[in-house]
Design an enzyme around this catalytic site. Structure first.
Site, PDB file in Angstrom:
ATOM      1  N   TRP A  31     -47.371  20.790   3.089  1.00 30.99           N
ATOM      2  CA  TRP A  31     -45.845  20.510   3.493  1.00 30.99           C
ATOM      3  C   TRP A  31     -46.009  19.795   4.918  1.00 30.99           C
ATOM      4  O   TRP A  31     -44.912  18.883   5.078  1.00 30.99           O
ATOM      5  CB  TRP A  31     -45.093  22.096   3.554  1.00 30.99           C
ATOM      6  CG  TRP A  31     -44.993  22.364   2.205  1.00 30.99           C
ATOM      7  CD1 TRP A  31     -45.568  23.400   1.574  1.00 30.99           C
ATOM      8  CD2 TRP A  31     -44.153  21.745   0.923  1.00 30.99           C
ATOM      9  NE1 TRP A  31     -45.323  23.606   0.204  1.00 30.99           N
ATOM     10  CE2 TRP A  31     -44.622  22.633  -0.133  1.00 30.99           C
ATOM     11  CE3 TRP A  31     -43.417  20.647   0.952  1.00 30.99           C
ATOM     12  CZ2 TRP A  31     -43.743  22.102  -1.525  1.00 30.99           C
ATOM     13  CZ3 TRP A  31     -42.816  20.332  -0.327  1.00 30.99           C
ATOM     14  CH2 TRP A  31     -42.960  21.018  -1.511  1.00 30.99           C
ATOM     15  N   ASP A  84     -40.059  23.957   9.935  1.00 30.67           N
ATOM     16  CA  ASP A  84     -39.783  23.993   8.570  1.00 30.67           C
ATOM     17  C   ASP A  84     -40.258  25.407   8.329  1.00 30.67           C
ATOM     18  O   ASP A  84     -41.556  25.942   8.312  1.00 30.67           O
ATOM     19  CB  ASP A  84     -40.741  23.172   7.693  1.00 30.67           C
ATOM     20  CG  ASP A  84     -40.544  23.253   6.357  1.00 30.67           C
ATOM     21  OD1 ASP A  84     -39.983  24.500   5.668  1.00 30.67           O
ATOM     22  OD2 ASP A  84     -41.254  22.622   5.680  1.00 30.67           O
ATOM     23  N   LYS A  95     -36.838  31.017  -1.269  1.00 28.36           N
ATOM     24  CA  LYS A  95     -37.809  31.859  -1.317  1.00 28.36           C
ATOM     25  C   LYS A  95     -37.197  33.034  -0.584  1.00 28.36           C
ATOM     26  O   LYS A  95     -37.056  33.982  -1.479  1.00 28.36           O
ATOM     27  CB  LYS A  95     -38.773  31.334  -0.160  1.00 28.36           C
ATOM     28  CG  LYS A  95     -39.846  30.500  -0.867  1.00 28.36           C
ATOM     29  CD  LYS A  95     -39.507  28.853  -0.603  1.00 28.36           C
ATOM     30  CE  LYS A  95     -40.532  27.910  -0.766  1.00 28.36           C
ATOM     31  NZ  LYS A  95     -41.067  27.599  -2.035  1.00 28.36           N
TER      32      LYS A  95
END
Lengths: 361, 361
Positions: free
Chosen positions: A102, A172, A196
């Site tokens: 990511w 993030d 999530k």
């Protein structure tokens, strides 16, 4: 329905109590005669829902005054464009810590809008550690410092908040948001896809320090300008109303469970059980991540005998332990154990893994 | 709960059967043991859901081969950037028909990325008509021609599909998508925010001719590039899974109700009842839109005696007729009567309006 435990990395398991409430309120929210999906986003009913969601999130995270909370769309992927477009000048640069998949995507997109300096990379350790702070090659005048607090695919989690002085710190936090206590005042901007620990996919939460608003590059699409959304309290256009409603229910659920502090204790316990079992398996199972950097959200592990991995997955499924396959880019297994995964689910997985090791070891 | 009819312009009423199914499936979708919100978007369960949704939409609209169907986020507002960024060159221009509020916003954003020529404007008639085709000042070599098929705020609907030859025709169909038959092959690109006739907010449907993909301007954020989403079948990143599921249920519901042809007949009947009542009220109620251009989705009307409008709204509410207030920019009333508004709701509104006129006329 058989009882199952869903270890999906996201969209992921939600608290049963939240889904039960959503089910009960589906045809009539609080006597309004409407489903939340049917409400005008500017009507008093939905305004109450979004207001409560924001206030509950602010309370949970102790978000200081001077920070805006935005409910946006597009996921972390859209943030990969929004952050540099809003916070970096075309002719400037940023510092980024690379810890995996990511981080790399964030770097790739940021390079299209500004200069990018990678201060250090976990690739040097084959993603076993977060690089030691002493090795970071930071640059002067970086517009911001970006990192990924938890790598969902690699199972690597940053155990500390980087100290970067006056440089705005951007994180993030998609896959460990609300899972452990963080001091928001250390950050310039935090973003997280909802799917999530927050709620359903299609919602992105952004927490941004107000002085960082209003500096977007000229080319920035209106919908990608944080200030536009901040000025309109996330109502510049129709927001993702139902996902916001579910997120609000999740925030209320968190409050009844001891808030983030309570969650952190449970998450430590859950991850502890699983890693302890892996480490006591005499190498039948193993994690490639060094202990201090192992994710408490996404437990990535492999079997010494790779040929057994498919058997493992299919037997796990027969035992109601679902979605344990690792990301295709790294292989192996991944047990995602977000806030809503009950400890019973982790215990069931641990017992299954012990049995499986006994049978096949 | 008292029975209410919800005339919100969007998010708007959904079919009762759809919400009842969603309620029944909330804790366990088809024996999976999971809520749709909890499913990995790449798991076989959700892949089935999104596949069915796309196939049902293709069947409903008879979408020809050579067109991609995309399930995106960000609403029509994000399309205002995406369309010019993808379909127009920086140094080129587009033609736009201005019929009101939403056309104007599309124009404003497009001007940031390309030249814009407004071929004609409904402002010349104070938004009473769609300008006559003979008056349109089109330009050669426009990258595309953009129009808004239904102005949700003004209550003005374009009764025809513009004939623009080889110029790609682009339509913001947000508020009348699936409400009447359209020949998709006449269009280069159609976009629609979901929260009127498709499903919950947070989902945007785009139908795009494949030859228009792959020409995005260099500055286009990755998430705003249609080709990226088309190449990944709307799975470049996590899509808005639950809104897609609800949209899929709406598409199945439409199929049981005679498809779009069946809907169109019902919508004609519903709008007919309401406009007939307005026109027979001896001016107590009136519409500023000329008959051929009156929206069959958003019936905008006023009371001759403006001082009665607040009374009208509060008495309507007491009678379970909700969200009838017009948009603040135009005032008056607005009854949004999308596909999911049953004819009984329209009849109840007509009866109330007749009674109200008798009492106050």
């Amino acid at each position: 329905m058989a009882k199952v435990y869903n270890f999906s990395a996201g969209p992921a398991v939600l608290p049963h109590e939240v889904l039960a409430t959503a089910q009960a309120e589906m045809l009539d929210w609080h006597g309004s005669g409407m489903c939340v999906m049917e409400m005008s986003h500017r009507g008093k009913e939905f305004m109450e829902i979004i207001h409560d969601a924001e206030q509950d999130l602010r309370a949970l995270m102790a978000i200081p005054a001077g920070y805006k909370v935005l409910f946006l769309q597009g996921g972390a992927s859209q943030q990969f464009s929004m952050v540099p477009l809003n916070l970096a000048p075309v002719d400037g640069h940023i510092d980024v810590l690379d810890t995996g998949h990511w981080s790399k995507l964030a770097v790739k997109e940021a390079r299209r809008y500004t200069g990018v300096n990678v201060v250090a990379s976990s690739s040097d350790s084959n993603y076993a550690v977060v690089p030691d702070v002493a090795s970071w090659q930071r640059t002067p005048d970086a517009a911001y410092f970006h990192y990924t607090s938890n790598e969902t695919i690699g199972g690597l989690q940053c155990p500390f908040v980087p100290e970067v002085g006056d440089t705005p710190l951007v994180c993030d936090m998609s896959s460990d948001f609300l899972s452990r206590e963080v001091d928001v005042s250390k950050f310039g901007l935090i973003y997280a896809g909802a799917q999530k620990n927050i709620g359903p996919s299609g919602l992105t939460v952004v927490i941004v320090r107000e002085d960082l608003l209003g500096h977007a590059q000229a080319q920035t699409p209106t919908m990608l300008d944080y200030r536009v959304h901040a000025d309109a309290d996330s109502m510049y256009n129709t927001p993702a109303t139902y996902p916001i409603y579910i997120a609000g229910l999740v925030f209320k659920w968190l409050k009844t469970r001891g808030g983030i502090k309570g969650m952190q204790a449970r998450n430590d316990e859950k991850a502890g059980l699983l890693y302890h079992m892996i480490d006591s398996s005499n190498g039948f199972y193993f994690s490639h991540v060094q202990a201090p950097y192992r994710s408490k959200m996404n437990v990535v592990f492999r079997l010494k005998d790779e040929a057994l991995e498919d058997v493992f997955l299919s037997e796990a499924k027969k035992n109601g332990l679902m979605q344990l396959k690792g990301h295709r880019s790294v292989g192996g297994m991944r047990a995602s154990i977000y806030n809503a995964m009950p400890i019973e689910g982790v215990k069931a997985l641990v017992h299954f893994m012990e049995d499986f090791a006994r049978q096949h070891g």
